[in-house]
Design a protein around this motif. Structure first.
Motif, PDB file in Angstrom:
ATOM      1  N   PRO A 193       0.829  -1.209   0.000  1.00 15.68           N
ATOM      2  CA  PRO A 193       0.000   0.000   0.000  1.00 15.68           C
ATOM      3  C   PRO A 193       0.865   1.262   0.000  1.00 15.68           C
ATOM      4  N   TYR A 194       0.402   2.277  -0.695  1.00 15.87           N
ATOM      5  CA  TYR A 194       1.126   3.557  -0.731  1.00 15.87           C
ATOM      6  C   TYR A 194       1.327   4.121   0.672  1.00 15.87           C
ATOM      7  N   ASP A 195       0.304   4.016   1.502  1.00 18.95           N
ATOM      8  CA  ASP A 195       0.401   4.584   2.858  1.00 18.95           C
ATOM      9  C   ASP A 195       1.535   3.936   3.645  1.00 18.95           C
ATOM     10  N   GLN A 196       1.679   2.631   3.504  1.00 13.97           N
ATOM     11  CA  GLN A 196       2.762   1.931   4.203  1.00 13.97           C
ATOM     12  C   GLN A 196       4.121   2.360   3.658  1.00 13.97           C
ATOM     13  N   LEU A 197       4.233   2.448   2.353  1.00 15.25           N
ATOM     14  CA  LEU A 197       5.495   2.846   1.735  1.00 15.25           C
ATOM     15  C   LEU A 197       5.888   4.272   2.129  1.00 15.25           C
ATOM     16  N   ASP A 256      -0.456   0.971  -9.052  1.00 16.44           N
ATOM     17  CA  ASP A 256      -1.906   1.062  -9.203  1.00 16.44           C
ATOM     18  C   ASP A 256      -2.382   2.317  -8.473  1.00 16.44           C
ATOM     19  N   GLN A 257      -2.602   3.383  -9.229  1.00 15.50           N
ATOM     20  CA  GLN A 257      -3.011   4.648  -8.615  1.00 15.50           C
ATOM     21  C   GLN A 257      -4.429   4.583  -8.077  1.00 15.50           C
ATOM     22  N   LEU A 258      -5.275   3.776  -8.720  1.00 18.10           N
ATOM     23  CA  LEU A 258      -6.659   3.672  -8.267  1.00 18.10           C
ATOM     24  C   LEU A 258      -6.733   2.997  -6.896  1.00 18.10           C
ATOM     25  N   ARG A 259      -5.985   1.931  -6.732  1.00 18.16           N
ATOM     26  CA  ARG A 259      -5.982   1.201  -5.462  1.00 18.16           C
ATOM     27  C   ARG A 259      -4.908   1.716  -4.511  1.00 18.16           C
ATOM     28  N   ARG A 260      -4.095   2.644  -4.969  1.00 19.85           N
ATOM     29  CA  ARG A 260      -3.031   3.238  -4.164  1.00 19.85           C
ATOM     30  C   ARG A 260      -2.099   2.162  -3.592  1.00 19.85           C
ATOM     31  N   CYS A 261      -1.505   1.390  -4.511  1.00 15.89           N
ATOM     32  CA  CYS A 261      -0.583   0.349  -4.074  1.00 15.89           C
ATOM     33  C   CYS A 261       0.418   0.023  -5.174  1.00 15.89           C
TER      34      CYS A 261
END
Length: 253
Positions: free
Chosen positions: A111-115, A146-151
């Protein structure tokens, strides 16, 4: 030159270089190795006797830095920054790249948030630029943003140095996999044997049916032949069925 060959050559270079130095002079070699843009493995350098001898000395901080790059992450550095020297910009970049590899070891969807949390990145654009320019183009990972799923969907990630105790865990995992594979192979062999048996039974049953059909055909043929001969005998016996000529010339009463 592929990545593996280049890694091997760099490792050999720095192992020889570290072997020729002692004490604080090894610090410069470690800083150079951990800053190199194409080097991502450090266990062989850790195993160099002159490097191992830094343990418990006033220069042991260099050994800790090397261990950090062999097994640690950016978060590990932040947690222990008080006891470690300040990293060079290239070392910061390298440690963040290694952090991505560590995350990709256990999860193929990051996930983007984790990164962003693990890499100290403040926005998605900066994160995606880092993954593309510093990880994918460097050849250490492959995947899809994946920008839609933010990952980030990981398809491939280079392996890091094994952590202490990790080898035993890997051996156990491989042993379990081997056991499962053996059981699966036995199951497949049993199914093949069952299929072969059923095939033989089917062939036997088909042969029995064909034999019975042939027997019926022969029986029908024999009966038809006997019936035909019986009719033929009736017409051919004296006093049997009168033919038309004989009936025509007989005097009428």
């Amino acid at each position: 030159m592929d990545i593996e060959q280049k890694q091997a050559e760099l490792i050999d270079h720095f192992v020889k270089k570290a072997s020729a130095q002692v004490g604080s002079a090894i610090g410069a070699v470690i800083a150079e190795a951990t800053s190199h843009a194409s080097l991502f493995a450090f266990s062989e350098i850790l195993a160099v006797p002159t490097v191992a001898e830094l343990e418990g000395t006033e220069n042991s901080v260099y050994l800790e830095v090397l261990r950090l790059f062999a097994h640690g992450t950016w978060s590990d550095y932040k947690s222990n920054s008080g006891s470690l020297p300040q990293l060079l910009p290239d070392q910061v970049l390298k440690l963040k790249q290694l952090t991505v590899l560590t995350l990709a070891e256990t999860n193929k969807v990051l996930p983007y948030d984790q990164l962003m949390l693990e890499l100290d990145v403040t926005n998605v654009r900066e994160l995606e630029d880092f993954i593309i320019n510093e990880c994918i183009y460097a050849g250490i990972v492959r995947g899809k943003l994946d920008q839609l799923r933010r990952c980030f969907e990981v398809q491939f990630a280079a392996g890091r140095d094994l952590r202490p105790g990790q080898l035993g865990s890997m051996i156990q995992t491989l042993s379990n996999w081997l056991g499962t594979s053996d059981n699966l192979l036995i199951s497949i062999q049993e199914k093949i044997k069952w299929a072969d048996t059923m095939s033989e039974l089917d062939k036997k049953h088909r042969k029995e049916v064909e034999d019975k059909v042939e027997e019926v055909k022969k029986s029908v043929a024999v009966k038809a032949d006997l019936d035909f001969r019986g009719i033929e005998e009736i017409y051919s016996e004296p006093g049997g069925v009168m033919d038309y000529e004989e009936d025509r010339i007989r005097p009428k009463r």
